[in-house]
Write an enzyme that holds these catalytic residues in place. Structure first.
Site, PDB file in Angstrom:
ATOM      1  N   HIS A 100       0.962  -1.217  -0.174  1.00 41.76           N
ATOM      2  CA  HIS A 100       0.024  -0.010   0.007  1.00 41.76           C
ATOM      3  C   HIS A 100       0.969   1.278   0.020  1.00 41.76           C
ATOM      4  O   HIS A 100       0.872   1.943   1.114  1.00 41.76           O
ATOM      5  CB  HIS A 100      -0.961   0.050   1.204  1.00 41.76           C
ATOM      6  CG  HIS A 100      -2.037  -0.894   0.918  1.00 41.76           C
ATOM      7  ND1 HIS A 100      -1.997  -2.105   1.709  1.00 41.76           N
ATOM      8  CD2 HIS A 100      -3.350  -1.138   0.547  1.00 41.76           C
ATOM      9  CE1 HIS A 100      -3.067  -2.903   1.457  1.00 41.76           C
ATOM     10  NE2 HIS A 100      -3.860  -2.145   0.819  1.00 41.76           N
ATOM     11  N   ASP A 237      -9.143   0.028  -7.592  1.00 34.87           N
ATOM     12  CA  ASP A 237      -8.286  -0.641  -6.459  1.00 34.87           C
ATOM     13  C   ASP A 237      -7.609  -1.990  -6.688  1.00 34.87           C
ATOM     14  O   ASP A 237      -6.489  -2.085  -5.968  1.00 34.87           O
ATOM     15  CB  ASP A 237      -8.879  -0.419  -5.166  1.00 34.87           C
ATOM     16  CG  ASP A 237      -8.469  -0.535  -3.886  1.00 34.87           C
ATOM     17  OD1 ASP A 237      -7.061  -0.341  -4.068  1.00 34.87           O
ATOM     18  OD2 ASP A 237      -9.028  -0.716  -2.685  1.00 34.87           O
TER      19      ASP A 237
HETATM   20  N1  LIG Z   1      -5.735 -12.261  -2.971  1.00 31.61           N
HETATM   21  C1  LIG Z   1      -5.736 -11.157  -3.516  1.00 31.61           C
HETATM   22  N2  LIG Z   1      -5.971 -10.003  -2.527  1.00 31.61           N
HETATM   23  C2  LIG Z   1      -6.176  -8.652  -3.312  1.00 31.61           C
HETATM   24  C3  LIG Z   1      -5.408  -8.782  -4.669  1.00 31.61           C
HETATM   25  N3  LIG Z   1      -5.801  -7.208  -4.829  1.00 31.61           N
HETATM   26  C4  LIG Z   1      -6.394  -6.810  -3.786  1.00 31.61           C
HETATM   27  N4  LIG Z   1      -6.435  -7.462  -3.004  1.00 31.61           N
HETATM   28  C5  LIG Z   1      -7.298  -7.332  -1.734  1.00 31.61           C
HETATM   29  O1  LIG Z   1      -8.304  -6.415  -1.680  1.00 31.61           O
HETATM   30  C6  LIG Z   1      -8.180  -5.610  -0.868  1.00 31.61           C
HETATM   31  C7  LIG Z   1      -8.690  -4.199  -1.318  1.00 31.61           C
HETATM   32  O2  LIG Z   1      -8.628  -3.231  -0.115  1.00 31.61           O
HETATM   33  P1  LIG Z   1      -7.076  -3.233   0.764  1.00 31.61           P
HETATM   34  O3  LIG Z   1      -6.280  -2.434  -0.120  1.00 31.61           O
HETATM   35  O4  LIG Z   1      -7.294  -2.910   2.055  1.00 31.61           O
HETATM   36  O5  LIG Z   1      -6.553  -4.674   0.668  1.00 31.61           O
HETATM   37  C8  LIG Z   1      -6.518  -5.248  -0.467  1.00 31.61           C
HETATM   38  C9  LIG Z   1      -6.021  -6.818  -0.585  1.00 31.61           C
HETATM   39  O6  LIG Z   1      -6.351  -7.326   0.603  1.00 31.61           O
HETATM   40  C10 LIG Z   1      -5.123  -9.731  -5.263  1.00 31.61           C
HETATM   41  O7  LIG Z   1      -4.517  -9.455  -6.392  1.00 31.61           O
HETATM   42  N5  LIG Z   1      -5.179 -10.723  -4.519  1.00 31.61           N
HETATM   43 ZN   LIG Z   2      -5.882   0.296  -2.281  1.00 31.07          ZN
END
Ligand SMILES: Nc1nc2c(ncn2[C@@H]2O[C@@H]3COP(=O)(O)O[C@H]3[C@H]2O)c(=O)[nH]1
Ligand SMILES: [Zn+2]
EC number: 3.1.4.35
Length: 340
Positions: A100, A237
């Protein structure tokens, strides 16, 4: 809107100590001296854009190009210097953590930018709505500490206490955003928080179901189009898997690194361990097959119903990624089965 708070303020800035090509003074970052070719400008409008090819300083310039090419500077009389200061402040408020971070912020904003062009939203929504969407994408993870809401709540962190366990991170991202935006005009104070708060995945089904229900009567001109704005931020996102595999796969490594950091800390502190973050339980393929099947495909399919042209740009690459990780999962299982 873009009278940014003064740079150099003391805060929890991961980048202040990180090795980067940026100085801590925005004035020393000469945006205008960096040339962006027409080819790059066009590529920036597509989901195939490769973030790994660019330095952070260059990403700041590319973000400026996005605001410029959507005509925000002229439409809202934003001075280039004010935009640069704002973007620099945003950069300073992302932390140097595996996932992040500022690169994630850039990718999400760039995907939003690409989606706006691909779906011709410039001719369907107002400029203010587009400004809100792009700025929400930019600000949506500001000052993310690398530990998710479940951890914040279980560990009873300051953020969880401040926001009574209700979307503590997303509320914090909003608060930091509006701390940066010293003076907010054009009404975006109203909807930007809604777009950022919508990125809390614990509200995923609620938001997706609301959007699904209005699909048959969707209208770009009534107030329900605000739901589309939330969906667009959510899609952006979690859109890494819609990118070419060589761009997407390193992002998965970053995500798992952050997940494992959290579960290791949970184990160390005796907190409940988040199962999908546990290095003893998850692998790259197991993580992706269920995320793609149960989260990405249903969400992307719904947006594609409204914009069929997105099929090739986001749905097809995600289906290919599912195939790739399903094959990987099968191969791992066969290998394990063959062990004596
Ligand atoms: N397993 C997996 N989780 C993802 C991926 N991209 C986003 N996430 C999840 O989706 C969430 C979106 O919100 P957050 O940024 O809190 O945290 C992110 C991750 O937990 C991905 O490619 N694979
Ligand atoms: Zn994000």
């Amino acid at each position: 809107m873009f009278q940014a708070a003064s740079a150099g303020e003391e805060s929890d800035r991961g980048h202040a100590t990180a090795e980067t090509s940026l100085s801590s003074e925005p004035a020393s970052l000469n945006f205008s001296s960096l040339q962006v070719t027409e080819e790059v400008r066009e590529h920036l409008k597509t989901p195939t854009f490769d973030n790994w090819q660019w330095e952070e300083a260059e990403m700041l310039v590319l973000l400026q190009v996005m605001y410029t090419d959507l005509d925000f500077l002229t439409a809202f009389q934003i001075e280039p210097e004010a935009l640069q200061n704002f973007l620099f402040e945003v950069y300073c408020h992302y932390n140097n953590i595996p996932f992040h971070n500022f690169q994630h912020c850039f990718c999400v904003t760039q995907m939003m930018y690409g989606l706006i062009w691909l779906t011709d939203l410039r001719n369907k929504l107002s400029r203010v709505d587009l400004l809100i969407m792009l700025t929400s994408a930019l600000c949506h993870d500001l000052d993310h500490p690398g530990y998710n809401n479940v951890y914040q709540i279980n560990a009873q962190t300051d953020l969880a206490l401040r926001y009574n366990d209700i979307s503590p991170l997303e509320n914090h991202h909003c608060a930091v955003a509006f701390g940066i935006l010293a003076k907010v005009e054009h009404g975006q104070r109203h909807e930007s928080p809604q777009c950022i708060l919508a990125t809390d995945m614990s509200r995923h089904n609620e938001i997706l179901n609301k959007f699904k229900a209005m699909q048959p009567v969707f209208n770009f001109t009534n107030k329900e189009h605000k739901e589309l704005m939330k969906i667009m931020v959510k899609v952006s996102d979690i859109s890494n898997e819609a990118r070419p595999m060589e761009v997407a796969e390193p992002w998965l490594d970053c995500l798992l690194q952050e997940f494992f950091n959290q579960s290791d800390t949970e184990k160390l502190k005796g907190l409940p361990v988040t199962p999908f973050m546990d290095r003893d339980k998850v692998s790259k393929p197991s993580s992706q097959t269920s995320f793609i099947r149960f989260v990405l495909l249903p969400l992307f399919t719904e947006l594609t119903k409204l914009f069929p042209c997105l099929e090739q740009h986001i749905l097809e690459p995600v289906r290919r990624a599912l195939e790739y990780y399903s094959d990987m999962e099968k191969a791992t299982k066969e290998e394990e089965g063959a062990k004596p």
